[in-house]
Design a protein around this motif. Structure first.
Motif, PDB file in Angstrom:
ATOM      1  N   THR A 117     -33.738  42.227 -31.597  1.00  0.00           N
ATOM      2  CA  THR A 117     -32.935  43.141 -32.407  1.00  0.00           C
ATOM      3  C   THR A 117     -31.525  43.312 -31.849  1.00  0.00           C
ATOM      4  N   ASP A 118     -31.320  42.965 -30.575  1.00  0.00           N
ATOM      5  CA  ASP A 118     -29.979  43.081 -29.971  1.00  0.00           C
ATOM      6  C   ASP A 118     -29.080  41.922 -30.359  1.00  0.00           C
ATOM      7  N   ARG A 119     -29.682  40.835 -30.839  1.00  0.00           N
ATOM      8  CA  ARG A 119     -28.925  39.615 -31.096  1.00  0.00           C
ATOM      9  C   ARG A 119     -27.844  39.819 -32.156  1.00  0.00           C
ATOM     10  N   ALA A 120     -28.187  40.475 -33.255  1.00  0.00           N
ATOM     11  CA  ALA A 120     -27.247  40.609 -34.368  1.00  0.00           C
ATOM     12  C   ALA A 120     -26.032  41.446 -33.995  1.00  0.00           C
ATOM     13  N   ARG A 121     -26.199  42.440 -33.148  1.00  0.00           N
ATOM     14  CA  ARG A 121     -25.070  43.308 -32.782  1.00  0.00           C
ATOM     15  C   ARG A 121     -24.418  42.909 -31.469  1.00  0.00           C
ATOM     16  N   GLY A 122     -24.748  41.725 -30.955  1.00  0.00           N
ATOM     17  CA  GLY A 122     -24.103  41.239 -29.745  1.00  0.00           C
ATOM     18  C   GLY A 122     -24.499  41.985 -28.497  1.00  0.00           C
ATOM     19  N   GLY A 123     -25.719  42.522 -28.466  1.00  0.00           N
ATOM     20  CA  GLY A 123     -26.142  43.338 -27.338  1.00  0.00           C
ATOM     21  C   GLY A 123     -26.913  42.604 -26.253  1.00  0.00           C
ATOM     22  N   GLN A 124     -27.112  41.295 -26.408  1.00  0.00           N
ATOM     23  CA  GLN A 124     -27.816  40.553 -25.369  1.00  0.00           C
ATOM     24  C   GLN A 124     -26.858  40.227 -24.219  1.00  0.00           C
ATOM     25  N   ASP A 125     -27.384  40.256 -22.986  1.00  0.00           N
ATOM     26  CA  ASP A 125     -26.563  40.077 -21.793  1.00  0.00           C
ATOM     27  C   ASP A 125     -26.631  38.639 -21.285  1.00  0.00           C
ATOM     28  N   THR A 126     -25.509  38.165 -20.752  1.00  0.00           N
ATOM     29  CA  THR A 126     -25.470  36.862 -20.102  1.00  0.00           C
ATOM     30  C   THR A 126     -25.768  37.057 -18.619  1.00  0.00           C
TER      31      THR A 126
END
Length: 270
Positions: free
Chosen positions: A81-90
């Protein structure tokens, strides 16, 4: 070295052993790469995505591809669910394993490798029975199911009765083919893009269709119409779909080319 598992069609297993896993999935920010999940002590959590991926069908069932990555390899980690709002961390691959293994409930989490997996990084490939995992979303059991086109499963057990009991206001049932063809003809030549794209939206909900009547849209001047044509016929079993899509793989517009590439990747089981 961090160990991950990538779930894919068993049909693709021989090619993966030879050439690795292709970077065809879309990740956060439009990046191309490969989705995977850390190998945890729990088999159920490690393979939690099995039933969800199995909903969309696969040639020969599903296979689990175990992948070894360098601990310092940069990956994306987070809930789907974080993918669409750019919430995933590198983070590094080792940090991704640490984060997920330390969660009380890692269901719905994913790791995205923004590149292809090389053959030497494939540790092993084995069959993966579709008997574990969640469907639709974690904790979906007991909640009202959604019958929109994106959520419903064609041919699933009780799917037709479910759609009749809980009809979706926007996604069906589609108008009859004769009505849709009349709308396409009424749109003119080359045709109003808005009217044509609306008709293609409904055509995309069918298993088969009048390919010969829609083939002319492959040269429509609006790239949005050509792209929607790709998505509309991609799931059809009508003979001639491949012949229609092949020229569009070299379309001058990038969106059309990427749509054809995505459709071919799904057909290849990646």
């Amino acid at each position: 070295m961090a160990m991950f598992v990538h779930l894919t069609s068993a049909h693709a297993a021989p090619r993966i052993r030879r050439t690795g896993v292709r970077a065809v999935s879309d990740g956060q920010g439009g990046a191309r790469g490969v989705y995977c999940f850390p190998v945890l002590p729990s088999y159920t959590l490690t393979h939690q995505w099995l039933r969800e991926l199995g909903r969309f069908g696969s040639r020969g069932g599903l296979a689990a591809v175990h992948v070894r990555l360098d601990d310092a390899e940069r990956v994306l980690v987070g809930r789907y669910t974080d993918r669409a709002r750019g919430g995933q961390d590198t983070v590094s691959a080792a940090e991704a394993v640490r984060r997920i293994s330390g969660l009380a409930d890692p269901r719905g989490w994913e790791v995205f490798v923004p590149r292809a997996i090389r053959p030497r990084e494939v540790h092993r490939v084995r069959a993966a029975p579709q008997v574990v995992g969640w469907r639709y979303l974690p904790d979906a059991h007991g909640t009202r199911p959604c019958t929109c086109y994106g959520c419903r499963v064609r041919g699933g057990y009780g799917a037709r009765r479910l759609r009749e009991r809980l009809p979706h206001p926007l996604d069906g049932p589609p108008p009859p083919v004769r009505v849709l063809l009349a709308r396409v003809d009424a749109a003119g030549d080359p045709g109003d893009p808005v009217a044509l794209r609306e008709a293609l939206h409904w055509f995309g909900m069918r298993r088969r269709g009048p390919l010969d009547r829609l083939a002319r849209l492959s040269t429509h001047p609006d790239p949005g119409v050509r792209e929607d044509l790709v998505w509309a016929v991609s799931g059809w079993t009508t003979p001639g779909v491949t012949d229609l899509l092949s020229p569009l793989a070299d379309d001058p517009h990038q969106d059309v080319r990427e749509a054809v590439e995505a459709v071919e990747a799904v057909r290849d089981g990646v």
